[in-house]
Write a protein that holds these residues in place. Structure first.
Motif, short mmCIF file in Angstrom:
data_model
loop_
_atom_site.label_atom_id
_atom_site.label_comp_id
_atom_site.label_asym_id
_atom_site.label_seq_id
_atom_site.Cartn_x
_atom_site.Cartn_y
_atom_site.Cartn_z
N MET A 1 0.85 -1.19 0.00
CA MET A 1 0.00 0.00 0.00
C MET A 1 0.89 1.24 0.00
SD MET A 1 -3.36 -0.13 2.24
CE MET A 1 -3.47 -1.85 1.70
N ASN A 2 0.74 2.08 -1.02
CA ASN A 2 1.67 3.21 -1.15
C ASN A 2 0.98 4.51 -0.73
OD1 ASN A 2 3.88 4.64 -1.71
ND2 ASN A 2 3.57 4.67 -3.94
N LEU A 3 1.14 4.87 0.52
CA LEU A 3 0.50 6.07 1.02
C LEU A 3 1.54 7.18 1.09
CD1 LEU A 3 -1.42 4.41 3.98
CD2 LEU A 3 -2.34 5.02 1.77
N ARG A 30 -7.42 -2.98 7.16
CA ARG A 30 -7.32 -2.37 8.49
C ARG A 30 -8.40 -2.95 9.43
NH1 ARG A 30 -6.31 2.50 11.24
NH2 ARG A 30 -8.08 3.01 12.54
N THR A 31 -9.64 -3.01 8.92
CA THR A 31 -10.74 -3.52 9.74
C THR A 31 -10.49 -4.97 10.12
OG1 THR A 31 -12.23 -2.01 8.60
CG2 THR A 31 -13.26 -3.81 9.79
N SER A 32 -9.99 -5.75 9.17
CA SER A 32 -9.72 -7.16 9.44
C SER A 32 -8.65 -7.31 10.53
CB SER A 32 -9.29 -7.83 8.13
OG SER A 32 -8.62 -9.02 8.40
N ALA A 33 -7.56 -6.54 10.41
CA ALA A 33 -6.47 -6.64 11.42
C ALA A 33 -6.98 -6.21 12.79
CB ALA A 33 -5.28 -5.79 10.99
N LEU A 34 -7.78 -5.14 12.83
CA LEU A 34 -8.29 -4.65 14.12
C LEU A 34 -9.31 -5.62 14.71
CD1 LEU A 34 -8.71 -0.78 13.61
CD2 LEU A 34 -7.15 -1.91 15.19
N HIS A 35 -10.20 -6.16 13.90
CA HIS A 35 -11.23 -7.07 14.43
C HIS A 35 -10.61 -8.32 15.03
CE1 HIS A 35 -15.20 -5.53 12.47
NE2 HIS A 35 -14.64 -4.68 13.29
N ARG A 36 -9.58 -8.83 14.37
CA ARG A 36 -8.93 -10.04 14.90
C ARG A 36 -8.19 -9.74 16.20
NH1 ARG A 36 -5.01 -11.43 11.48
NH2 ARG A 36 -5.56 -9.90 9.90
N ALA A 37 -7.81 -8.47 16.39
CA ALA A 37 -7.06 -8.10 17.60
C ALA A 37 -7.98 -7.71 18.76
CB ALA A 37 -6.13 -6.93 17.28
N LYS A 38 -9.22 -7.42 18.46
CA LYS A 38 -10.08 -6.80 19.48
C LYS A 38 -10.37 -7.76 20.64
CE LYS A 38 -14.10 -3.92 19.76
NZ LYS A 38 -15.16 -3.31 18.99
N ILE A 39 -10.15 -7.27 21.86
CA ILE A 39 -10.48 -8.10 23.03
C ILE A 39 -11.55 -7.48 23.92
CG2 ILE A 39 -8.45 -9.60 23.17
CD1 ILE A 39 -7.12 -7.64 25.02
N THR A 40 -11.69 -6.15 23.92
CA THR A 40 -12.83 -5.55 24.64
C THR A 40 -13.38 -4.39 23.82
OG1 THR A 40 -11.67 -3.81 25.87
CG2 THR A 40 -11.72 -5.99 26.90
N GLY A 41 -14.65 -4.08 24.08
CA GLY A 41 -15.29 -2.94 23.39
C GLY A 41 -16.44 -3.44 22.54
N ALA A 42 -17.59 -2.80 22.71
CA ALA A 42 -18.79 -3.24 21.98
C ALA A 42 -18.64 -2.92 20.49
CB ALA A 42 -20.00 -2.52 22.55
N TYR A 231 -1.84 -4.17 10.39
CA TYR A 231 -2.52 -2.92 10.72
C TYR A 231 -1.64 -1.73 10.32
CZ TYR A 231 -3.80 1.16 13.35
OH TYR A 231 -4.09 2.45 13.68
N ALA A 232 -0.37 -1.78 10.69
CA ALA A 232 0.51 -0.60 10.54
C ALA A 232 0.64 -0.15 9.08
CB ALA A 232 1.88 -0.88 11.15
N VAL A 233 0.64 -1.09 8.13
CA VAL A 233 0.77 -0.67 6.73
C VAL A 233 -0.45 0.12 6.24
CG1 VAL A 233 2.38 -2.48 5.99
CG2 VAL A 233 -0.09 -2.85 5.76
N THR A 234 -1.55 0.01 6.97
CA THR A 234 -2.76 0.74 6.54
C THR A 234 -2.84 2.13 7.18
OG1 THR A 234 -4.23 0.01 8.35
CG2 THR A 234 -4.02 -1.46 6.43
N SER A 235 -1.89 2.45 8.07
CA SER A 235 -1.96 3.74 8.75
C SER A 235 -1.09 4.78 8.04
CB SER A 235 -1.47 3.61 10.19
OG SER A 235 -1.41 4.90 10.77
#
Ligand SMILES: C[S@@+](CC[C@H](N)C(=O)[O-])C[C@H]1O[C@@H](n2cnc3c(N)ncnc32)[C@H](O)[C@@H]1O
Length: 278
Positions: A1-3, A30-42, A231-235
């Motif tokens: 990803m070339n930002l 990004r959403t996929s990396a974050l969803h797999r990492a999520k441990i708390t939060g509705a 995740y980091a490559v999408t930021s």
């Protein structure tokens, strides 16, 4: 990803329209990396829908502003089967994804390609609107909010969602500690324009009356540096060599060469504001 790496990437109009949202690829990764990492939060879409239901049980017209891939739009469409659903975004590619997802569920949606700074004459008589995780892309969120307000019926409700300015700061620390981007921590937040601490003021400046506020702590556990790299490559915050941002495996290898490969925990406060147009 070339930002590319301007000073304030999330409010750089050109970047927002091109690398960030010209296609659904970056946001999906990004959403996929974050969803797999999520441990708390509705779940954010579920929270927005619940706040909308409490504010207005039976709206005729519902708009999701800055709808992205339509995750919130779908929730609202399920919740309000009799309502006209309008999805607004300036990215034709993301609007197309939203349209396809709703049609796959046999739900009609009106797709509106528009900049949320220019909604008059494009959108009107809305009873419930959501603006989730998009107003931090505006240099003047109070102007975008005033424009959204002009599209609402008197007494209508807006649910605005955003994140804290310090969201994911532990990831910035890891990137800085690797030496690949030592300024990662000191650079301004991606969410600087509209975050947990300044969102209420922007709503008030736009003439909204705040009815309710919900703050939720979300935590994420990235299993290893490979997961973090996804995740980091999408930021767009990080200034990394393009050969690393083009390939999460290459960034993971560069991080592993500099750091011990351990799980990393990061946090973000997510704020939901329910406001009415007088
Ligand atoms: C992080 S995504 C959020 C998507 C969705 N609301 C969600 O919660 O998943 C931000 C969205 O805002 C849209 N956006 C950014 N600036 C915009 C503008 N000026 N007018 C309309 N949409 C905009 C982008 O195209 C993108 O779809």
């Amino acid at each position: 990803m070339n930002l590319s790496t301007p000073t304030a990437p999330f409010t750089d109009t050109k970047l927002v329209r091109s690398s960030l949202y010209a296609t659904a690829d970056r946001i999906e990764q990004r959403t996929s990396a974050l969803h797999r990492a999520k441990i708390t939060g509705a779940d954010a879409a579920a929270t927005i829908a619940a706040l909308a239901a409490a504010a207005h049980p039976n709206p005729s017209r519902v708009a999701d502003i800055g709808c992205g891939r339509g995750t919130t739009t779908i929730r609202l469409a399920h919740q309000y089967p009799a309502a006209t659903i309008v999805a607004v975004d300036q990215s034709p590619a993301l609007l197309a994804v939203t349209g396809n997802r709703l049609r796959a569920q046999r739900r009609e949606v009106t797709l509106v390609a528009a900049d949320f700074h220019h909604l008059r004459g494009v959108l009107a008589h809305v009873d419930v609107a959501a603006a989730a995780f998009c107003l931090y892309h505006s240099r003047h969120p109070e102007k975008a909010l005033a424009e959204i307000g002009a599209c609402l019926a008197p007494g209508a409700h807006l649910i605005a969602a955003t994140k804290s300015a310090d969201s994911y700061i532990n990831i910035d620390r890891v990137i800085a500690a690797s030496g690949l981007d030592r300024e990662a921590v000191s650079r301004p937040s991606l969410y600087e324009a509209f975050h947990t601490s300044n969102a209420e003021a922007a709503l008030a400046a736009a003439g909204f009356i705040l009815r309710r506020r919900v703050d939720q702590q979300h935590t994420f556990r990235f299993t290893d540096l490979a997961h973090l790299a996804e995740y980091a490559v999408t930021s767009p915050k990080y200034r990394l060599p393009s050969k690393l941002t083009a390939d999460p495996a290459a960034l993971a290898a560069a991080l592993r060469a500099r750091l011990s490969d351990e799980p990393i925990t990061a946090a973000s406060t997510v704020t939901y504001l329910v406001a009415t147009r007088p």
